[in-house]
Design a protein around this motif. Sequence first.
Motif, short mmCIF file in Angstrom:
data_model
loop_
_atom_site.label_atom_id
_atom_site.label_comp_id
_atom_site.label_asym_id
_atom_site.label_seq_id
_atom_site.Cartn_x
_atom_site.Cartn_y
_atom_site.Cartn_z
N ASP A 5 -28.61 -13.83 -46.42
CA ASP A 5 -27.73 -14.25 -47.21
C ASP A 5 -27.86 -15.78 -47.59
N TYR A 6 -28.26 -16.65 -46.52
CA TYR A 6 -28.32 -17.88 -46.74
C TYR A 6 -29.70 -18.65 -46.01
N ASP A 7 -30.11 -19.93 -46.35
CA ASP A 7 -31.13 -20.45 -45.65
C ASP A 7 -30.69 -20.94 -44.42
N VAL A 8 -29.57 -21.63 -44.18
CA VAL A 8 -29.08 -22.18 -43.27
C VAL A 8 -27.59 -21.83 -43.04
N ILE A 9 -27.22 -21.60 -41.78
CA ILE A 9 -25.60 -21.45 -41.54
C ILE A 9 -25.50 -22.67 -40.59
N ILE A 10 -24.31 -23.33 -40.81
CA ILE A 10 -23.92 -24.59 -40.05
C ILE A 10 -22.63 -24.29 -39.32
N ALA A 11 -22.39 -24.44 -38.28
CA ALA A 11 -21.24 -24.28 -37.42
C ALA A 11 -20.59 -25.56 -37.26
N GLY A 12 -19.49 -25.70 -38.02
CA GLY A 12 -18.63 -27.26 -37.91
C GLY A 12 -18.71 -27.86 -39.16
N ALA A 13 -17.65 -28.41 -39.66
CA ALA A 13 -17.63 -29.17 -41.08
C ALA A 13 -17.00 -30.53 -40.64
N PHE A 32 -24.47 -22.32 -45.67
CA PHE A 32 -23.08 -21.79 -45.36
C PHE A 32 -22.46 -22.25 -44.42
N ILE A 33 -21.41 -23.19 -44.51
CA ILE A 33 -20.70 -23.82 -43.29
C ILE A 33 -19.39 -23.07 -42.65
N ALA A 34 -19.50 -22.77 -41.51
CA ALA A 34 -18.11 -22.21 -40.91
C ALA A 34 -17.42 -23.02 -40.25
N GLU A 35 -16.13 -23.38 -40.86
CA GLU A 35 -15.13 -24.29 -40.12
C GLU A 35 -13.98 -23.15 -39.52
N GLN A 36 -13.73 -23.47 -38.35
CA GLN A 36 -12.71 -22.79 -37.58
C GLN A 36 -11.44 -23.35 -38.16
N THR A 143 -21.66 -23.14 -49.45
CA THR A 143 -20.43 -22.31 -49.34
C THR A 143 -19.82 -23.01 -48.16
N LEU A 144 -18.54 -23.40 -48.31
CA LEU A 144 -17.82 -23.99 -47.24
C LEU A 144 -16.53 -22.92 -47.05
N CYS A 145 -16.81 -22.42 -45.78
CA CYS A 145 -15.55 -21.58 -45.47
C CYS A 145 -14.72 -21.99 -44.29
N TYR A 146 -13.49 -22.22 -44.71
CA TYR A 146 -12.50 -22.71 -43.76
C TYR A 146 -11.84 -21.60 -43.21
N LEU A 178 -29.84 -21.59 -37.92
CA LEU A 178 -28.64 -21.91 -37.48
C LEU A 178 -28.35 -23.05 -36.95
N VAL A 179 -27.46 -23.98 -37.34
CA VAL A 179 -27.25 -25.34 -36.43
C VAL A 179 -25.67 -25.48 -35.93
N GLY A 180 -25.79 -25.78 -34.73
CA GLY A 180 -24.53 -25.90 -34.32
C GLY A 180 -24.04 -27.56 -34.47
N CYS A 181 -23.16 -27.75 -35.18
CA CYS A 181 -22.44 -29.02 -35.37
C CYS A 181 -20.97 -29.03 -34.99
N ASP A 182 -20.99 -28.17 -33.65
CA ASP A 182 -19.61 -27.69 -33.37
C ASP A 182 -18.85 -28.27 -32.11
#
Length: 557
Positions: A5-13, A32-36, A143-146, A178-182
């Motif tokens: 779906d994406y090249d890189v997923i980042i956990a944490g915005a 894709f950025i996943a921000e909780q 894609t920034l997903c809150y 996948l990169v954890g910036c969490d």
Amino acid sequence: MNKLDYDVIIAGAGPVGLVLALELAAKGVRVFIAEQREEGFMPTVRCNHISSRSMESFRRLGLSNIIRNSGLPGDYEQSVSYRTTTTGTELTRIRIPSRNDRFTERDDGPDGNWPTPEPPHRMNQIFLEPILVEAAQRNADITLCYGSELVGFDQETYGVSAELRDAHGVQTIKSSFLVGCDGGRSLVRKSIGATLSGDPVLQRVQSTYIRAPQLIEQMKHDPTWAMFSLNPKRTGNVYAIDGKERWLVHNYLRDNEPEFDSVDRDSCIRAILGVDEAFEYEVLANEDWIGRRLVTDKMRDGRVFICGDAAHLWVPYAGYGMNAGIADAADLSWLLASVVSGWGGEGMLAAYEAERLPITEQVSQYAMNHCIAMAKQRSSVPDQIEDQTVAGELARKKMGREAYDLNVQQYVCAGLNFGYFYDQSPIITPSDVNPPAYSMSEFTPSSVPGCRVPHFWLSESTSLFDRLGPGYTLLRTDTKVEVKPLLNAAEMMGVPLECLDIDPPEQVADQYPTPLIIVRPDHHVAWRGEAIDRKAAEKLLSIISGRFFDDFENRAK
């Protein structure tokens, strides 16, 4: 949808995750950025300083001007003032110009003449994050997903399957990496089996974000960006957030005050500010924190990486909390992009940990040592510091000299910005010359492979860094030197390499002792030397593109 779906997923915005996403997207990588946290959340006020290297990253992204024009008012002095209290007598001042004066005239002060187009900028994180968020939201490759939390992931042969939970349930998204910036409690770090070790508690700080519109009018001296109170009653410091009414007050707890509620918050704030019970202020938030020195034992497992606080936690002296994470992101972004684009080999992935992990350890030691030295200075404030006597005056002068000498190195930290080098990287060619040593404040510009390429101005308004390409740039100081074998080999191998003819000015000419230098997108030198033939060029390009991946020590022999 594609298989991935994406090249890189980042956990944490946070700032680190956002910078990583922007750097990747600038290179055509789909993120894709996943921000909780939910959209519109209030950023923390903890970070107050953007380092020069971070500003160089923002210049690459086209954001440095808007960032530099944000934060404190344009005429607000960004100096660091040491006082008996915020409203008391000034002991010394580390002169740092306002942003209006930063580029208007030559500044020979301690914070002037930085060897870069982008000197540091003093601005709180609450102003920085919205700028980064807006830039990410208008980028089609991000894609920034809150309200989306990473709850697990599995590595597969060709990618990573990440499980993300939001208000609608759990969904699975696939990506190459996948990169954890969490953050410090990183799920990604724990999941790859990385552990933090070091010193869990160096300093406890009772930190309070306040609104006090009348504080400036109470001051004996002009307000500055940072104001330290050195007083035997209470030591702490105050950062100006908006230059008008909002302030962040740090109260440094003593060794016999092990808990954040060990002391009365209100009385300590008043002692640091130097105001009485009649002075009115409003608490906006409590931001208590613990200064640590914790460093991870690894930053990568296969296709999964960690950046920023997920990989290192320390006392953020010299601004090197958030800024160290941004440096991680600047390095990792182009390495991942090279692999996603197809021209980077396995060595590019291995290079991230080989490069950043040693720097993380070094910077953490600098921060810890400075923390210890500052704690010693705070505990040695003489009792007569406020006395209007000869002894009091002598005590203030002595304390001022000591405070200046100790702290100018962290607030004018050229060494931490420009001195660090990558000497253990599998994608940097070995050299028979060692990179020059550096300290928190001092460094020697050098083009030894692994070092940051020395900066100079090509014209009055054009920096060398403005002309560096998105891939590798071959700097040539002598147009008679043949470069066709290198350029032809790069074209054949698909390695992005463009040639830039330069004429270093006399003051930096000795920093360019060879006619050819290959510079990476992050401004570090990959190779330097003389003209080489096609066969040597192919071997060189195989090394710096990560395709010729071997044990570094064996290859260096």
